[in-house]
Design a protein around this motif. Structure first.
Motif, PDB file in Angstrom:
ATOM      1  N   GLU B 558     -56.230  -8.118  -5.895  1.00  0.00           N
ATOM      2  CA  GLU B 558     -55.893  -8.619  -6.840  1.00  0.00           C
ATOM      3  C   GLU B 558     -54.978  -6.915  -7.579  1.00  0.00           C
ATOM      4  N   ILE B 559     -55.473  -5.679  -7.604  1.00  0.00           N
ATOM      5  CA  ILE B 559     -54.919  -4.429  -8.150  1.00  0.00           C
ATOM      6  C   ILE B 559     -53.960  -3.529  -7.649  1.00  0.00           C
ATOM      7  N   GLY B 560     -53.787  -4.551  -6.064  1.00  0.00           N
ATOM      8  CA  GLY B 560     -52.182  -3.994  -5.317  1.00  0.00           C
ATOM      9  C   GLY B 560     -51.079  -4.674  -5.915  1.00  0.00           C
ATOM     10  N   ARG B 561     -52.001  -5.777  -6.072  1.00  0.00           N
ATOM     11  CA  ARG B 561     -50.888  -6.423  -7.690  1.00  0.00           C
ATOM     12  C   ARG B 561     -49.578  -5.497  -8.751  1.00  0.00           C
ATOM     13  N   LEU B 562     -50.206  -5.012  -8.880  1.00  0.00           N
ATOM     14  CA  LEU B 562     -50.128  -4.310 -10.257  1.00  0.00           C
ATOM     15  C   LEU B 562     -50.260  -2.977 -10.440  1.00  0.00           C
ATOM     16  N   ALA B 563     -50.861  -1.825  -9.857  1.00  0.00           N
ATOM     17  CA  ALA B 563     -50.931  -0.988  -9.385  1.00  0.00           C
ATOM     18  C   ALA B 563     -50.528  -0.201  -7.674  1.00  0.00           C
ATOM     19  N   GLU B 564     -50.197   1.030  -7.821  1.00  0.00           N
ATOM     20  CA  GLU B 564     -50.059   1.599  -6.407  1.00  0.00           C
ATOM     21  C   GLU B 564     -50.764   2.540  -5.786  1.00  0.00           C
ATOM     22  N   PRO B 565     -51.569   1.688  -4.480  1.00  0.00           N
ATOM     23  CA  PRO B 565     -52.866   3.130  -4.612  1.00  0.00           C
ATOM     24  C   PRO B 565     -52.147   4.790  -4.125  1.00  0.00           C
ATOM     25  N   ALA B 585     -43.126  -5.415 -10.783  1.00  0.00           N
ATOM     26  CA  ALA B 585     -42.588  -5.956 -10.062  1.00  0.00           C
ATOM     27  C   ALA B 585     -44.259  -7.219 -10.306  1.00  0.00           C
ATOM     28  N   ALA B 586     -45.384  -7.003 -10.751  1.00  0.00           N
ATOM     29  CA  ALA B 586     -46.339  -7.470 -11.388  1.00  0.00           C
ATOM     30  C   ALA B 586     -45.741  -8.592 -12.105  1.00  0.00           C
ATOM     31  N   ASN B 587     -44.700  -8.685 -13.135  1.00  0.00           N
ATOM     32  CA  ASN B 587     -44.392  -8.977 -14.442  1.00  0.00           C
ATOM     33  C   ASN B 587     -43.611  -9.825 -13.639  1.00  0.00           C
ATOM     34  N   SER B 588     -42.910  -9.202 -12.642  1.00  0.00           N
ATOM     35  CA  SER B 588     -42.356 -10.783 -11.886  1.00  0.00           C
ATOM     36  C   SER B 588     -41.907 -11.741 -11.174  1.00  0.00           C
ATOM     37  N   LYS B 589     -43.842 -11.495 -11.085  1.00  0.00           N
ATOM     38  CA  LYS B 589     -44.376 -11.875  -9.713  1.00  0.00           C
ATOM     39  C   LYS B 589     -45.234 -13.465 -10.636  1.00  0.00           C
ATOM     40  N   GLY B 590     -45.311 -13.332 -11.950  1.00  0.00           N
ATOM     41  CA  GLY B 590     -45.881 -13.608 -13.358  1.00  0.00           C
ATOM     42  C   GLY B 590     -46.843 -13.682 -13.949  1.00  0.00           C
ATOM     43  N   MET B 591     -47.243 -12.123 -14.313  1.00  0.00           N
ATOM     44  CA  MET B 591     -48.120 -11.666 -14.314  1.00  0.00           C
ATOM     45  C   MET B 591     -47.857 -11.227 -15.651  1.00  0.00           C
ATOM     46  N   ASN B 592     -48.066 -11.546 -16.891  1.00  0.00           N
ATOM     47  CA  ASN B 592     -47.383 -11.244 -18.405  1.00  0.00           C
ATOM     48  C   ASN B 592     -48.181 -10.439 -19.002  1.00  0.00           C
ATOM     49  N   LEU B 593     -48.178  -9.839 -19.618  1.00  0.00           N
ATOM     50  CA  LEU B 593     -48.715  -8.586 -20.864  1.00  0.00           C
ATOM     51  C   LEU B 593     -50.583  -9.314 -20.966  1.00  0.00           C
ATOM     52  N   GLU B 594     -49.727 -10.193 -21.029  1.00  0.00           N
ATOM     53  CA  GLU B 594     -51.300 -11.079 -21.657  1.00  0.00           C
ATOM     54  C   GLU B 594     -52.368 -10.819 -20.228  1.00  0.00           C
ATOM     55  N   ILE B 596     -52.225  -9.404 -16.846  1.00  0.00           N
ATOM     56  CA  ILE B 596     -52.382  -8.164 -17.592  1.00  0.00           C
ATOM     57  C   ILE B 596     -53.423  -7.724 -17.941  1.00  0.00           C
ATOM     58  N   ASP B 597     -53.414  -7.906 -19.281  1.00  0.00           N
ATOM     59  CA  ASP B 597     -54.272  -7.061 -20.441  1.00  0.00           C
ATOM     60  C   ASP B 597     -56.118  -8.187 -19.665  1.00  0.00           C
ATOM     61  N   ARG B 598     -55.439  -8.873 -19.892  1.00  0.00           N
ATOM     62  CA  ARG B 598     -57.192  -9.698 -19.446  1.00  0.00           C
ATOM     63  C   ARG B 598     -58.112  -9.589 -18.073  1.00  0.00           C
ATOM     64  N   TRP B 599     -56.701  -8.629 -17.434  1.00  0.00           N
ATOM     65  CA  TRP B 599     -57.385  -8.658 -16.433  1.00  0.00           C
ATOM     66  C   TRP B 599     -58.319  -7.116 -16.018  1.00  0.00           C
ATOM     67  N   LEU B 600     -57.719  -6.647 -16.916  1.00  0.00           N
ATOM     68  CA  LEU B 600     -57.729  -5.175 -17.168  1.00  0.00           C
ATOM     69  C   LEU B 600     -59.292  -5.270 -18.049  1.00  0.00           C
ATOM     70  N   GLY B 601     -59.341  -6.126 -19.374  1.00  0.00           N
ATOM     71  CA  GLY B 601     -60.121  -6.167 -19.694  1.00  0.00           C
ATOM     72  C   GLY B 601     -61.376  -6.397 -19.215  1.00  0.00           C
ATOM     73  N   THR B 602     -61.687  -7.669 -18.232  1.00  0.00           N
ATOM     74  CA  THR B 602     -62.270  -8.077 -17.084  1.00  0.00           C
ATOM     75  C   THR B 602     -62.714  -6.808 -15.862  1.00  0.00           C
ATOM     76  N   LEU B 614     -45.397   0.598 -22.836  1.00  0.00           N
ATOM     77  CA  LEU B 614     -44.290   1.266 -22.575  1.00  0.00           C
ATOM     78  C   LEU B 614     -43.087   0.860 -20.868  1.00  0.00           C
ATOM     79  N   PHE B 615     -43.953   1.089 -20.775  1.00  0.00           N
ATOM     80  CA  PHE B 615     -43.412   0.260 -18.563  1.00  0.00           C
ATOM     81  C   PHE B 615     -43.166  -1.230 -18.893  1.00  0.00           C
ATOM     82  N   LEU B 616     -43.918  -2.309 -19.791  1.00  0.00           N
ATOM     83  CA  LEU B 616     -43.706  -2.984 -19.340  1.00  0.00           C
ATOM     84  C   LEU B 616     -42.571  -3.426 -20.349  1.00  0.00           C
TER      85      LEU B 616
END
Lengths: 75, 687
Positions: B558-565, B585-594, B596-602, B614-616
């Protein structure tokens, strides 16, 4: 004695490994199959939703593949 | 058996086993239990105990011995004893238990203080009772039987393969998917209908053209009883292979004979007939009837065999249909002999009218203790593979072992004097999945073929086998995650793992646990456990640090979908960075702000940082612009309101910055000045 390597275990993982990345893409393009995939470890390794491995095998068979099932009785 | 004896109270243990072993001074109860178990295979001791049993118990244990089936329900044993002329209810069974010859076989673990109470706890008539196979073998000799087969010319003899073939075919046709059962342990309607209408399984017998009622269901139930399926929760799942079927027919037929008595849902006249409580009279009536034939000095007709059953068997007469009851069950007996006993080579018909039966050589071996008949001659080359991948197998050369081997990778199409099978991609795949290799399949075909395997069929088999190498499924593997790619390479070179999945994750060849002595484990995660919090966000809002001990495998994906190692920094904690590119890139693959917020919340316990947002959320069009403007400070908010409301000046103001400040383009400042001059207001210009 060789030093022991630091590692972490992930148990009871169900995943599909394909011969090449193109085949993995082909599997992901199948809607029913993609719904059972929760992640991609690499371009050839697809993580299957826990408890859905039989559905994945059935779908692979329907697609005409002959998946080798490793780690079950007889295999 | 030791576990069962441990359930006995001391008093019951000493009472029931006192005649088997004499306790010595100072001997512990554990030692005594061991001696009781050992005594079960001590022939002189068992013979003495069997001779001392009351007549009813003796007759009962002898019948159990004839069946070779070590576990029977109490209800069946009562029926068996009654059919043998000892209608004493539970008494004969209790006598066997009390003499240390039989034992409770239920799965309970409660203490047993007396057997009458145990029957109640274990299901009364359904309470299972076990007799050791060594005791069963000794019990078979309790009654003398005629020393030779009754005279008469035989009419037609079976090759004994009809049921092994059908049972193997039933196993093969039910191995693709589990056979479901209801809560009452009867077959699920769809599976029952499939078995009842399967043209192969219900086809008439090759040798007698006999159509057996619900032959497909019987073949399946018999296969279950014979261990070709394992019981799951409301389902039966096929074993990967048919176990231990022999070259000679006798061991396999002996096994099937013994296991027939565990089939409780079939009737020779009615077909599939599950009964409440599972006390179908077929097993007990069949055994009692075979015992009559064993003791008979002359061939017996079906009517003669049915007579004693009608008279003594407690439940069989009432289970007969009205038509069958008219002749006291003779038609039932005839049907059983033709459908089961004849094809198993237990009995044979004798020439003459009315038709009479006697035990065949193999039947006498099982029921009268005669030596085992010599095995039939073996014709190794018995099959022919045709270029269309169909295979013809002649019955003369078939053996139970060959039936079992072929059933693993070739589909049965027709059962007759010459059987037809077909090599298919599906069956080849299932054969490989059952543990066969292509080489073993080829070897089986080559060893028994009358002609070489056609080249196109060999090629087909190879292609089907190769296809299996393309996709591998691991249903439950243990993955080993190392700290760095170098560690994984080292583990591969040491053989700790055999397969490299990613640059840091590997597994053993069979997906099982690796050798733990070679590893220092820092974590152990179950794949199906709930996702845990295992990421921390640095004050910059962009650097994510993974807690290696807590992280699960899904995090890796999962983490590789929105961040770079980030490069490894020598600690066990891996770091990733949110970048404009990674978030887009994450946004273009269907991960919207909501999401991403949910994933980071978990995973991190907090939503996306302001920098990440700001980036997104930054919209690149229109672009930010830098231009020279003048800030005009006004004396009051009301002045500013007026300036913005009067159309002549409003069009000259670019933007209101605050209550008393507006921005005016540099080139339009003279115009504003002129307009205000017209109102008598002078605009003072500062540097």
């Amino acid at each position: 004695m060789q030093p022991r390597l630091v590692a972490k275990l992930h148990r009871r993982v169900c995943f599909v490994q394909t011969d090449d990345a193109v085949l993995a893409e082909e599997l992901l393009a199948r809607k029913k199959l993609a719904a059972e995939i929760v992640g991609r470890l690499s371009d050839r390794v697809l993580l299957v939703r826990p408890g859905r491995v039989d559905a994945v095998i059935d779908e692979l068979l329907k697609m005409g593949h002959a998946p080798q099932v490793v780690g079950r009785a007889g295999s | 058996m030791r576990d069962t004896l441990a359930r006995y109270t001391d008093v019951l243990f000493r009472l029931s086993t006192g005649s088997l072993v004499k306790p010595k001074i100072g001997q512990s109860i554990d030692d005594l239990r061991d001696r009781v178990c050992d005594a079960q295979s001590n022939a002189p001791v068992i013979d003495r105990r069997l001779r001392e049993l009351p007549a009813g118990a003796q007759a009962l244990v002898r019948l159990m011995g004839l069946s070779r089936c070590p576990v029977w329900k109490a209800g069946h044993l009562i029926a068996l004893a009654a059919a043998a002329g000892h209608a004493d209810g539970f008494a004969p069974v209790e006598e066997l238990l009390g003499a240390g010859v039989a034992f409770p076989a239920d799965e309970g673990d409660s203490k047993i203080a007396d057997f009458a109470a145990w029957f109640g706890q274990a299901g009364t008539l359904a309470a299972p009772v076990f007799v050791h196979p060594a005791v069963l073998a000794r019990a078979r000799g309790l009654v003398a039987v005629p020393p030779a087969k009754p005279r008469g010319a035989t009419v037609g003899t079976s090759d004994g393969l009809e049921w092994p073939l059908r049972i193997a075919a039933a196993w093969q046709r039910s191995r693709a998917a589990a056979v479901k059962t209801t809560l009452a342990k009867t077959l699920f309607k769809r599976d029952l209908a499939r078995l009842q209408s399967d043209e192969l399984l219900i086809s008439p017998f090759a040798e007698s053209a006999l159509a057996v009622p619900d032959a497909g269901v019987l073949a399946f139930e018999w296969a279950v009883a014979a261990g070709l399926f394992r019981a799951g929760v409301n389902e039966f799942v096929a074993e990967p292979a048919i176990p231990d079927w022999s070259e000679s027919p006798w061991p396999t037929l002996t096994h099937l004979f013994a296991r027939f008595f565990a089939v409780e849902t079939w009737d020779p006249r009615a077909g599939y007939a599950p009964s409440e409580g599972g006390l179908n009279p077929t097993p007990t009536a069949a055994l009692a009837m075979l015992d009559q034939l064993a003791r008979a000095s002359a061939p017996r007709t079906a009517a003669e065999l049915a007579g004693p059953l009608w008279e003594h068997h407690p439940s069989w007469p009432s289970a007969l249909s009205r038509d069958d009851a008219r002749d006291h069950g003779a038609a039932w007996v005839e049907a059983f002999l033709q459908a089961i006993a004849g094809p198993l080579r237990l009995v044979e018909a004798v020439a003459g009218e009315p038709r009479a039966y006697r035990l065949a050589e193999f039947g006498r071996h099982l029921l009268c203790g005669d030596p085992e008949p010599p095995p039939p001659p073996v014709y190794a080359q018995t099959l022919m593979v045709q270029p269309n991948a169909e295979m013809i197998v002649y019955r003369q050369g078939l053996t139970p072992r060959l039936i079992a081997e072929l059933s693993r990778f070739a589909a049965w199409k027709r059962l007759g004097t010459a059987c037809t099978l077909e090599l298919t991609a599906d069956e080849t795949y299932r054969g490989l999945e059952s543990g066969l290799t292509l080489a073993v399949m080829r070897q089986t075909l080559d060893r028994h073929a009358m002609r070489p395997l056609p080249a196109n069929v060999a090629d087909l088999l190879r292609r089907w086998a190769d296809k299996r190498e393309r996709v591998t499924v691991y249903p439950s593997a243990t993955l080993v995650e190392f700290l760095s790619p170098a560690d994984l390479d080292l583990a591969l070179s040491r053989g700790t793992v055999a397969i490299k999945l990613t640059d840091r994750i590997g597994l053993t060849a069979d997906g099982h646990d690796p050798d733990f002595r070679l590893l220092r484990l820092i974590g152990n995660r179950e794949y199906d456990a709930r996702p845990a919090k295992c990421v921390s966000i640095a004050p910059d809002g962009l650097t994510l640090t993974v807690d290696a001990g807590q992280a699960d495998l899904l995090l890796e994906a999962e983490i590789g979908r929105l961040a770079e190692p980030l490069p490894l920094n020598g600690t066990a904690h891996r770091q990733f960075r949110l970048t404009p590119a990674s978030l887009r890139a994450a946004n273009s693959k269907g991960m919207n702000l909501e999401s991403i917020d949910r994933w980071l919340g978990t995973r991190a316990g907090e939503p996306l940082s302001a920098a990440g947002r700001l980036f997104l959320t930054f919209d690149p069009a229109p672009r930010p612009q830098a231009r020279t403007c003048r800030v005009v400070r006004l004396p009051s908010p009301e002045f500013a309101d007026g300036l913005l409301q009067w159309p002549d000046t409003a069009e000259l103001v670019r933007e209101r910055l605050g209550p008393t400040a507006v921005v005016v383009d540099d080139d339009r400042l003279p115009e504003l000045k002129a307009k205000l001059n017209g109102l008598g207001i002078e605009l003072e210009e500062g540097l």
